[in-house]
Design an enzyme around this catalytic site. Structure first.
Site, PDB file in Angstrom:
ATOM      1  N   CYS A 171       0.706  -1.180  -0.044  1.00 48.66           N
ATOM      2  CA  CYS A 171       0.063   0.081  -0.087  1.00 48.66           C
ATOM      3  C   CYS A 171       0.810   1.204   0.067  1.00 48.66           C
ATOM      4  CB  CYS A 171      -0.799  -0.014   1.092  1.00 48.66           C
ATOM      5  SG  CYS A 171      -1.999  -1.248   1.329  1.00 48.66           S
ATOM      6  N   HIS A 297      -3.828   7.988   6.070  1.00 48.75           N
ATOM      7  CA  HIS A 297      -3.898   6.785   5.314  1.00 48.75           C
ATOM      8  C   HIS A 297      -5.223   6.065   5.356  1.00 48.75           C
ATOM      9  CE1 HIS A 297      -2.691   3.029   3.593  1.00 48.75           C
ATOM     10  NE2 HIS A 297      -2.863   2.123   4.564  1.00 48.75           N
ATOM     11  N   HIS A 331      -9.737   1.592  -1.103  1.00 47.17           N
ATOM     12  CA  HIS A 331      -8.288   1.531  -0.869  1.00 47.17           C
ATOM     13  C   HIS A 331      -7.751   0.819  -2.088  1.00 47.17           C
ATOM     14  CE1 HIS A 331      -4.317   1.033   0.616  1.00 47.17           C
ATOM     15  NE2 HIS A 331      -4.584   0.500   1.818  1.00 47.17           N
TER      16      HIS A 331
END
Length: 401
Positions: A171, A297, A331
């Site tokens: 990520c 995040h 995401h």
């Protein structure tokens, strides 16, 4: 803690975005300003419908329209992933033409981040093989599956010939490429770089996060008291960094850390997250008071949001303005870092901080000020955080031009 290397700022002269919010940059920016999420049902072409448990709901951030095929000369690389990348490159042709004329093709790098690469294409190939006993015509590990399969496509469409490589650190992938590009420019190895990330939806990640029991059936709600997990998204985000030039913002510095606390869980006190933010500040010669807001995040899981909130509050104080934007896109994994850096650029250029979709009611145990509506703000500098499995943490610090 090791001192971060002081970096020379680099102008961000152009950018492009495509994701669940829109097929073009203009559509994405309009949705961001309006606080409009792109999350919805998983499209049938991903292949979940035929094997999912009856009655289950899968919410994702899917591209909202058809993806045009690649040009015939690039047909061997034609996949969902590369089609998404091609959309983002197409919007940058004007700025790329000017950069090539100024710097030359050989002085412009392409640095991309991805997490899943062509796994989705391999899933379809595997299903075809089970049904027919052979792989589908045209399938190749090198051009369809490999993490760097998008690289020849982006280089060809951008018509550049400088250093080119892909980073894959889950990520944080497309946030780390900003650090790589800034170093290459500061060292004089290149004069410009096309940087960013691309990822496409696939069963592996959707089922994998479901297996970890952190996948939310409903749209995700980062930092909310009622958050129940993440959604997976797809998309691409690209920007042009140049040694000199004018643009909506500047890349000031990038902070990186690796706390390696756990394979999938963050350090409970956000140790690695705080180190990354501190190193970004050191690299730019700034202090916490110089930062006006943070794009978190903010995945929407209990552990991640709590740990990140603690790290931000510990470094910047409980009054720091925080926005979480995964409620718009899901995401995006390897594309998330670059997307959220560019959301921060949009905020700086537009004089606002976006709404954190789904955040209300904010978890009272998270000691930062999470936006629940769009706010007017003249930002001097802002941080975009990207934290990955295994403790790969990146904080990208951008500032006004």
């Amino acid at each position: 803690m090791l001192a971060a290397e002081r970096m020379r700022p680099v102008p961000i002269t152009a950018y492009s975005l495509c994701n669940a919010m829109g097929m073009t940059t203009a559509e994405v920016v309009d949705a961001l300003r309006a606080g409009r999420s792109g999350l919805g049902p998983c499209p049938p072409e991903i292949g979940l419908a035929s094997t999912a448990t009856p009655g289950t709901t899968v919410t994702v951030g899917a591209m909202p329209g058809p993806l045009p095929a690649l040009p015939a000369r690039l047909a061997a690389y034609d996949t969902r992933l590369t089609r998404i990348a091609a959309l983002a490159v197409a919007e940058l042709q004007g700025p790329l033409d000017r950069a090539r004329a100024r710097w030359g093709r050989d002085r412009i790098a392409v640095l991309l981040g991805t997490s899943t690469g062509g796994i989705g294409e391999s899933e379809h190939a595997h299903a075809y093989h089970r049904a027919h006993g052979v792989l589908p015509a045209g399938y190749s590990v090198e051009t369809s599956h490999a993490l760097d399969a998008s690289l020849p496509v982006v280089c060809a469409l951008a018509d550049v010939a400088g250093p080119a490589y892909v980073l894959s650190t889950a990520c944080s992938s497309s946030a780390k490429v900003f650090a790589a590009a800034q170093r290459l420019i500061n060292l004089g190895i290149i004069d410009a770089a096309l940087v960013g990330g691309v990822d496409s939806l696939c069963q592996l990640t959707i089922r994998g996060f479901a297996g970890l029991e952190v996948l939310s059936a409903a749209p995700c709600r980062p930092f909310s008291r009622e958050r129940a997990g993440i959604n997976i998204g797809e998309g691409a985000a690209l920007c042009l960094l140049e040694r000199e030039g004018e643009g909506p913002a500047r890349l000031l510095a990038v902070g990186e850390s690796s706390d390696a606390y756990h394979m999938t869980s963050p350090h409970p006190e956000g140790l690695g997250a705080r180190q990354a933010m501190e190193r970004a500040l050191q690299g730019a010669g700034l202090v916490p008071a110089d930062v006006d807001h943070i794009n978190a995040h903010g995945t929407g899981t209990r552990q991640n949001d709590s740990a990140e909130g603690a790290a931000i509050a510990g470094l910047f104080g409980p009054g720091m303005t925080v926005v979480a934007t995964k409620g718009y896109t899901g995401h995006q994994l390897g594309a998330a870092g670059a997307t959220e850096v560019l959301f921060t650029v949009v905020a700086i250029a537009g004089g606002f901080v976006p709404m954190s979709v789904g955040a209300a009611p904010v978890d009272p145990e998270i000691a930062v000020r999470v936006t629940t509506a769009r706010e007017v703000m003249r930002t001097r500098a802002a941080i975009s955080n990207s934290f990955a499995f295994g403790g790969s943490n990146v904080s990208v610090l951008v500032g006004k031009p």
